[in-house]
Design a protein around this motif. Structure first.
Motif, PDB file in Angstrom:
ATOM      1  N   GLY A 119     -26.614   8.021 -10.434  1.00 42.87           N
ATOM      2  CA  GLY A 119     -26.650   7.676  -9.009  1.00 42.87           C
ATOM      3  C   GLY A 119     -25.332   7.044  -8.575  1.00 42.87           C
ATOM      4  N   LYS A 120     -24.906   7.365  -7.389  1.00 39.91           N
ATOM      5  CA  LYS A 120     -23.620   6.839  -6.902  1.00 39.91           C
ATOM      6  C   LYS A 120     -23.704   5.337  -6.623  1.00 39.91           C
ATOM      7  N   ASP A 121     -22.652   4.648  -7.082  1.00 37.29           N
ATOM      8  CA  ASP A 121     -22.508   3.228  -6.785  1.00 37.29           C
ATOM      9  C   ASP A 121     -21.021   3.016  -6.530  1.00 37.29           C
ATOM     10  N   PRO A 122     -20.546   3.579  -5.406  1.00 34.07           N
ATOM     11  CA  PRO A 122     -19.091   3.628  -5.203  1.00 34.07           C
ATOM     12  C   PRO A 122     -18.449   2.270  -4.920  1.00 34.07           C
ATOM     13  N   SER A 123     -18.216   1.541  -6.013  1.00 31.41           N
ATOM     14  CA  SER A 123     -17.522   0.266  -5.889  1.00 31.41           C
ATOM     15  C   SER A 123     -16.009   0.526  -5.900  1.00 31.41           C
ATOM     16  N   PHE A 124     -15.640   1.742  -6.305  1.00 30.71           N
ATOM     17  CA  PHE A 124     -14.253   2.238  -6.366  1.00 30.71           C
ATOM     18  C   PHE A 124     -13.411   1.575  -7.457  1.00 30.71           C
ATOM     19  N   CYS A 125     -13.579   0.282  -7.700  1.00 31.15           N
ATOM     20  CA  CYS A 125     -12.861  -0.341  -8.816  1.00 31.15           C
ATOM     21  C   CYS A 125     -13.624  -0.027 -10.101  1.00 31.15           C
ATOM     22  N   VAL A 126     -12.905   0.426 -11.126  1.00 27.94           N
ATOM     23  CA  VAL A 126     -13.564   0.726 -12.405  1.00 27.94           C
ATOM     24  C   VAL A 126     -13.259  -0.340 -13.468  1.00 27.94           C
ATOM     25  N   HIS A 127     -12.735  -1.477 -13.010  1.00 31.65           N
ATOM     26  CA  HIS A 127     -12.537  -2.645 -13.884  1.00 31.65           C
ATOM     27  C   HIS A 127     -11.619  -2.362 -15.068  1.00 31.65           C
ATOM     28  N   CYS A 128     -10.649  -1.497 -14.856  1.00 32.22           N
ATOM     29  CA  CYS A 128      -9.714  -1.211 -15.952  1.00 32.22           C
ATOM     30  C   CYS A 128      -8.808  -2.408 -16.232  1.00 32.22           C
ATOM     31  N   GLY A 129      -8.668  -3.284 -15.236  1.00 33.32           N
ATOM     32  CA  GLY A 129      -7.858  -4.493 -15.432  1.00 33.32           C
ATOM     33  C   GLY A 129      -6.361  -4.255 -15.407  1.00 33.32           C
ATOM     34  N   LEU A 130      -5.917  -3.049 -15.116  1.00 30.21           N
ATOM     35  CA  LEU A 130      -4.472  -2.781 -15.145  1.00 30.21           C
ATOM     36  C   LEU A 130      -3.726  -3.646 -14.126  1.00 30.21           C
ATOM     37  N   CYS A 131      -4.287  -3.760 -12.922  1.00 30.39           N
ATOM     38  CA  CYS A 131      -3.608  -4.544 -11.872  1.00 30.39           C
ATOM     39  C   CYS A 131      -3.525  -6.016 -12.270  1.00 30.39           C
ATOM     40  N   VAL A 132      -4.633  -6.550 -12.741  1.00 30.66           N
ATOM     41  CA  VAL A 132      -4.709  -7.970 -13.092  1.00 30.66           C
ATOM     42  C   VAL A 132      -3.757  -8.271 -14.254  1.00 30.66           C
ATOM     43  N   ARG A 133      -3.782  -7.418 -15.263  1.00 34.03           N
ATOM     44  CA  ARG A 133      -2.958  -7.663 -16.453  1.00 34.03           C
ATOM     45  C   ARG A 133      -1.476  -7.437 -16.150  1.00 34.03           C
ATOM     46  N   TYR A 134      -1.166  -6.421 -15.321  1.00 33.72           N
ATOM     47  CA  TYR A 134       0.239  -6.195 -14.974  1.00 33.72           C
ATOM     48  C   TYR A 134       0.793  -7.416 -14.242  1.00 33.72           C
TER      49      TYR A 134
END
Ligand code: SF4
Ligand code: FES
Length: 194
Positions: A119-134
């Motif tokens: 089922g769709k749950d379009p939060s759009f962020c997939v929590h990869c953490g790339l932005c936060v860690r960069y």
């Protein structure tokens, strides 16, 4: 540092001790899919798409290759039926959150993942953490971070820091595999420092 000899997909590979299975595969020209990995960032092990089968001393198991260290005589298989099946399911779960992510759509094609399976749950962020860690590890500004936990976890810009730092940096923007990071920045900008 000494070399460690191991086998990846039937190929003899000499990897540097202290490196990861993912790095060893990449240096041998063997592709393993990744989402949360970036060569400039510390290993994170979040998305699990880089999972592989390893065999050592007669026992097999599945490990996350971007954090798993190389080991003498390790036998690695990057595309078994089970590995592909797990990656397919992981992609289907991620696509429920970000169905239009070009990177996910491309990998879904390769693994035959069905973006409508869950089922769709379009939060759009997939929590990869790339932005936060960069932002923390490379830009060293801490202008964006995670807030909350579990299903409520999301990224959030720190308005005071972002107002000063992000306009001249935005180094994290190209790393985001979805459209969420830029949207969150535009929203923060509109609300906090128009
Ligand atoms: S906003 Fe983008 S880069 Fe940041 S954690 Fe979410 S998906 Fe990853
Ligand atoms: S790339 Fe290894 S867990 Fe995401």
């Amino acid at each position: 540092m000494s070399d460690v000899s191991m086998t990846i997909d039937g190929k003899e590979v000499a990897a540097r001790a202290g490196t990861t299975v993912l790095e060893a595969a990449q240096s041998a020209g063997i592709r393993i899919p990744t989402l949360c990995h970036h060569e400039k960032l510390e290993p994170f092990g979040g998305c699990r798409l880089c999972l592989v089968e390893v065999e050592a001393r007669g026992s097999k198991r599945h490990v996350v290759s971007c954090v798993y260290p190389v080991e003498k005589n390790l036998v690695v298989r990057t595309r078994t039926e089970k590995v592909d099946r797990i990656r397919k399911t992981l992609l289907e779960l991620l696509l429920a959150h970000a169905p239009d992510s070009p990177k996910l759509v491309e990998m879904a094609r390769e693994y035959g993942a069905d973006k409508d399976r869950f089922g769709k749950d379009p939060s759009f962020c997939v929590h990869c953490g790339l932005c936060v860690r960069y932002c923390a590890e490379v830009a060293k500004k801490h202008a964006v971070g995670f807030v909350d936990r579990g299903i409520r976890k999301e990224i959030s810009f720190v308005p005071d820091v972002a107002a000063v730092e992000c306009a001249r940096c935005q180094g994290c923007f190209p790393l985001c595999p979805t459209s969420y990071l830029q949207a969150a920045y535009v929203l923060t900008q509109a609300l906090a420092f128009p």
